[in-house]
Design a protein around this motif. Sequence first.
Motif, PDB file in Angstrom:
ATOM      1  N   VAL A 142      40.542 -71.690 -18.566  1.00  0.00           N
ATOM      2  CA  VAL A 142      40.345 -71.616 -17.121  1.00  0.00           C
ATOM      3  C   VAL A 142      41.089 -70.453 -16.504  1.00  0.00           C
ATOM      4  O   VAL A 142      40.701 -69.940 -15.462  1.00  0.00           O
ATOM      5  N   GLY A 143      42.175 -70.032 -17.146  1.00  0.00           N
ATOM      6  CA  GLY A 143      42.861 -68.850 -16.641  1.00  0.00           C
ATOM      7  C   GLY A 143      41.960 -67.632 -16.664  1.00  0.00           C
ATOM      8  O   GLY A 143      41.984 -66.803 -15.767  1.00  0.00           O
ATOM      9  N   ASP A 144      41.126 -67.524 -17.716  1.00  0.00           N
ATOM     10  CA  ASP A 144      40.186 -66.414 -17.805  1.00  0.00           C
ATOM     11  C   ASP A 144      39.139 -66.478 -16.691  1.00  0.00           C
ATOM     12  O   ASP A 144      38.544 -65.471 -16.312  1.00  0.00           O
ATOM     13  N   LEU A 145      38.891 -67.685 -16.179  1.00  0.00           N
ATOM     14  CA  LEU A 145      37.891 -67.853 -15.132  1.00  0.00           C
ATOM     15  C   LEU A 145      38.482 -67.695 -13.742  1.00  0.00           C
ATOM     16  O   LEU A 145      37.772 -67.806 -12.744  1.00  0.00           O
ATOM     17  N   GLY A 146      39.789 -67.473 -13.663  1.00  0.00           N
ATOM     18  CA  GLY A 146      40.433 -67.323 -12.367  1.00  0.00           C
ATOM     19  C   GLY A 146      40.693 -68.639 -11.665  1.00  0.00           C
ATOM     20  O   GLY A 146      40.928 -68.674 -10.463  1.00  0.00           O
ATOM     21  N   LEU A 147      40.650 -69.753 -12.420  1.00  0.00           N
ATOM     22  CA  LEU A 147      40.855 -71.068 -11.832  1.00  0.00           C
ATOM     23  C   LEU A 147      42.288 -71.523 -12.064  1.00  0.00           C
ATOM     24  O   LEU A 147      42.888 -71.242 -13.108  1.00  0.00           O
ATOM     25  N   PRO A 148      42.878 -72.241 -11.108  1.00  0.00           N
ATOM     26  CA  PRO A 148      44.258 -72.698 -11.285  1.00  0.00           C
ATOM     27  C   PRO A 148      44.343 -73.811 -12.304  1.00  0.00           C
ATOM     28  O   PRO A 148      43.460 -74.644 -12.423  1.00  0.00           O
ATOM     29  N   VAL A 149      45.397 -73.821 -13.072  1.00  0.00           N
ATOM     30  CA  VAL A 149      45.613 -74.891 -14.031  1.00  0.00           C
ATOM     31  C   VAL A 149      47.114 -75.057 -14.248  1.00  0.00           C
ATOM     32  O   VAL A 149      47.852 -74.074 -14.333  1.00  0.00           O
ATOM     33  N   ALA A 150      47.549 -76.312 -14.307  1.00  0.00           N
ATOM     34  CA  ALA A 150      48.956 -76.584 -14.575  1.00  0.00           C
ATOM     35  C   ALA A 150      49.217 -76.405 -16.068  1.00  0.00           C
ATOM     36  O   ALA A 150      48.455 -76.888 -16.897  1.00  0.00           O
ATOM     37  N   VAL A 151      50.269 -75.695 -16.408  1.00  0.00           N
ATOM     38  CA  VAL A 151      50.594 -75.444 -17.807  1.00  0.00           C
ATOM     39  C   VAL A 151      51.927 -76.111 -18.120  1.00  0.00           C
ATOM     40  O   VAL A 151      52.989 -75.566 -17.808  1.00  0.00           O
ATOM     41  N   PRO A 152      51.904 -77.296 -18.707  1.00  0.00           N
ATOM     42  CA  PRO A 152      53.158 -77.990 -19.000  1.00  0.00           C
ATOM     43  C   PRO A 152      53.864 -77.356 -20.183  1.00  0.00           C
ATOM     44  O   PRO A 152      53.256 -76.677 -21.015  1.00  0.00           O
ATOM     45  N   SER A 153      55.164 -77.603 -20.258  1.00  0.00           N
ATOM     46  CA  SER A 153      55.936 -77.120 -21.394  1.00  0.00           C
ATOM     47  C   SER A 153      55.474 -77.811 -22.669  1.00  0.00           C
ATOM     48  O   SER A 153      55.123 -78.992 -22.677  1.00  0.00           O
ATOM     49  N   THR A 154      55.495 -77.076 -23.770  1.00  0.00           N
ATOM     50  CA  THR A 154      55.169 -77.639 -25.074  1.00  0.00           C
ATOM     51  C   THR A 154      56.415 -77.896 -25.909  1.00  0.00           C
ATOM     52  O   THR A 154      56.317 -78.221 -27.090  1.00  0.00           O
ATOM     53  N   ALA A 155      57.599 -77.762 -25.321  1.00  0.00           N
ATOM     54  CA  ALA A 155      58.843 -77.785 -26.088  1.00  0.00           C
ATOM     55  C   ALA A 155      59.110 -79.108 -26.789  1.00  0.00           C
ATOM     56  O   ALA A 155      59.800 -79.129 -27.821  1.00  0.00           O
ATOM     57  N   LEU A 156      58.616 -80.210 -26.252  1.00  0.00           N
ATOM     58  CA  LEU A 156      58.865 -81.505 -26.894  1.00  0.00           C
ATOM     59  C   LEU A 156      57.750 -81.909 -27.853  1.00  0.00           C
ATOM     60  O   LEU A 156      57.800 -83.007 -28.412  1.00  0.00           O
ATOM     61  N   PHE A 157      56.763 -81.051 -28.045  1.00  0.00           N
ATOM     62  CA  PHE A 157      55.775 -81.308 -29.095  1.00  0.00           C
ATOM     63  C   PHE A 157      56.387 -80.884 -30.429  1.00  0.00           C
ATOM     64  O   PHE A 157      55.916 -79.981 -31.118  1.00  0.00           O
ATOM     65  N   THR A 158      57.456 -81.565 -30.781  1.00  0.00           N
ATOM     66  CA  THR A 158      58.213 -81.169 -31.965  1.00  0.00           C
ATOM     67  C   THR A 158      58.891 -82.388 -32.556  1.00  0.00           C
ATOM     68  O   THR A 158      58.971 -83.440 -31.919  1.00  0.00           O
ATOM     69  N   ASP A 159      59.373 -82.235 -33.770  1.00  0.00           N
ATOM     70  CA  ASP A 159      60.152 -83.286 -34.408  1.00  0.00           C
ATOM     71  C   ASP A 159      61.628 -83.054 -34.132  1.00  0.00           C
ATOM     72  O   ASP A 159      62.085 -81.912 -34.030  1.00  0.00           O
ATOM     73  N   GLN A 160      62.372 -84.125 -34.031  1.00  0.00           N
ATOM     74  CA  GLN A 160      63.792 -84.012 -33.678  1.00  0.00           C
ATOM     75  C   GLN A 160      64.559 -83.151 -34.668  1.00  0.00           C
ATOM     76  O   GLN A 160      65.491 -82.436 -34.287  1.00  0.00           O
ATOM     77  N   TYR A 161      64.158 -83.171 -35.937  1.00  0.00           N
ATOM     78  CA  TYR A 161      64.972 -82.425 -36.908  1.00  0.00           C
ATOM     79  C   TYR A 161      64.883 -80.914 -36.727  1.00  0.00           C
ATOM     80  O   TYR A 161      65.734 -80.175 -37.213  1.00  0.00           O
ATOM     81  N   GLU A 162      63.842 -80.431 -36.003  1.00  0.00           N
ATOM     82  CA  GLU A 162      63.821 -79.001 -35.695  1.00  0.00           C
ATOM     83  C   GLU A 162      65.035 -78.643 -34.824  1.00  0.00           C
ATOM     84  O   GLU A 162      65.674 -77.590 -35.011  1.00  0.00           O
ATOM     85  N   LEU A 163      65.356 -79.527 -33.884  1.00  0.00           N
ATOM     86  CA  LEU A 163      66.475 -79.274 -32.971  1.00  0.00           C
ATOM     87  C   LEU A 163      67.824 -79.512 -33.637  1.00  0.00           C
ATOM     88  O   LEU A 163      68.800 -78.795 -33.358  1.00  0.00           O
ATOM     89  N   THR A 164      67.912 -80.510 -34.502  1.00  0.00           N
ATOM     90  CA  THR A 164      69.191 -80.747 -35.178  1.00  0.00           C
ATOM     91  C   THR A 164      69.478 -79.650 -36.204  1.00  0.00           C
ATOM     92  O   THR A 164      70.644 -79.288 -36.424  1.00  0.00           O
ATOM     93  N   MET A 165      68.419 -79.095 -36.824  1.00  0.00           N
ATOM     94  CA  MET A 165      68.629 -77.932 -37.703  1.00  0.00           C
ATOM     95  C   MET A 165      69.140 -76.744 -36.891  1.00  0.00           C
ATOM     96  O   MET A 165      70.033 -76.009 -37.333  1.00  0.00           O
ATOM     97  N   LEU A 166      68.567 -76.570 -35.699  1.00  0.00           N
ATOM     98  CA  LEU A 166      69.027 -75.487 -34.828  1.00  0.00           C
ATOM     99  C   LEU A 166      70.509 -75.648 -34.529  1.00  0.00           C
ATOM    100  O   LEU A 166      71.291 -74.696 -34.631  1.00  0.00           O
TER     101      LEU A 166
END
Length: 442
Positions: free
Chosen positions: A3-27
């Motif tokens: 929809v961005g290509d069409l010039g239409l507004p769209v809410a873009v939520p964060s994708t940061a929590l689409f992850t497993d916890q161990y990615e963050l504990t490794m960090l």
Amino acid sequence: MNVGDLGLPVAVPSTALFTDQYELTMLQAALRSGTADRRSVFEVFTRRLPEGRRYGVVGGTGRVLDAVENFRFDETILGFLRERGILDGPTLDWLADYRFRGDIWGYPEGEVYFPGSPIMRVEGTFAEAVLLETVILSILNHDSAVAAAASRMSVAAGERPLMEMGARRTHELSAVAAARAAYVGGFHSTSDLAAGFRYNIPTVGTSAHAFTLLHDTERDAFTAQVDTLGSGTTLLVDTFDVAEAVRTAVEVAGPGLGAVRIDSGDLLLIAHRVRQQLDELGATHTKIVVTSDLDEYAIASLAAAPVDAYGVGTQLVTGSGHPTCSMVYKLVARADRDEPGAPLRPVAKKSMGAKSSAGGRKWAARRLDGSGVAEAEVVGTGPVPAELAERVLQVPLVSGGTVVAREPLEAARDRHMAARAGLPLSATQLSRGEPVLPTDFV
């Protein structure tokens, strides 16, 4: 296209929590040990194709680019991590400024792949690259599975159009992704309006059996639909008696009736009978659409039937029996120290059995035979041989944290058709078999 290509507004939520916890504990542990800033190379690949499949289809690359761009830790997300006690203060402070600033290369969307193909390569510091593992795999495994199923169905359908109708058979967000992947794999339209809105995919739909049952008679239902949508509409004719419904449909809409849809019964037999009846009634241009839990094998069995289009739902959105591609995200090279110019050295998992992997930053190219048909997927870690330099498959997707490879969805669809056409003819066989190309490691 989104929809961005069409010039239409769209809410873009964060994708940061689409992850497993161990990615963050490794960090957190890497930050404490002083290894978080070591330059690292991760690769996405699969060790095998789903059983019996002859090729895979890269789906979801465009969605991966969106996910990487929107991988941000805002105050709400940081507050959640703080309240759960998942991370310490210094790690939360580090995440507050997180942006992926590395590079990503990959097979462009719609390309085909084989076991060992380095479908995507993510380079950056360990800290910034490791966080993307789960979201990248989630998208690529799902979308590539649907795209591969769609491709097989497209082969079976030939020139006949395919409609994606699986929204009610999967999660509401997966349905949108599935419609997008199906379009890449060769489908022509979707019933899902969210997919049409977000990705500009053509949408279709008329009525269900409930609409017929709502009215006092089938004729009343057909009349209401034709009055509303015109004689070019598609009338559902298997609620009661198919032959009587077809007769009524032509009487109501006239010989210019657009199509009839059959959703149950012996589709091969009924399609022949309906075609004969339509022709006898003068509706020679009225098309026949079939649905009813189709897969690639059912579609292939109707090749000789007078069917004009197919609607596919459950089997498509579940990957036709293979809902994942078993892709993995593995560290294949890393620096020994955190200076930007420190040399990389190969690393690899060496566990027993089928889960070992090959280290090193890899390139991939497709070797052709004398007729221009693909004969092997070549994967290497050293210099690219001169004869393969023009056949390298990976392209830049993200450079220095900036997305550089956005494209209309139509481009990915066209690419897939071209890539599939360049494979040996046996690639289009629906019978079980080995991958149509060997993967040669050099």
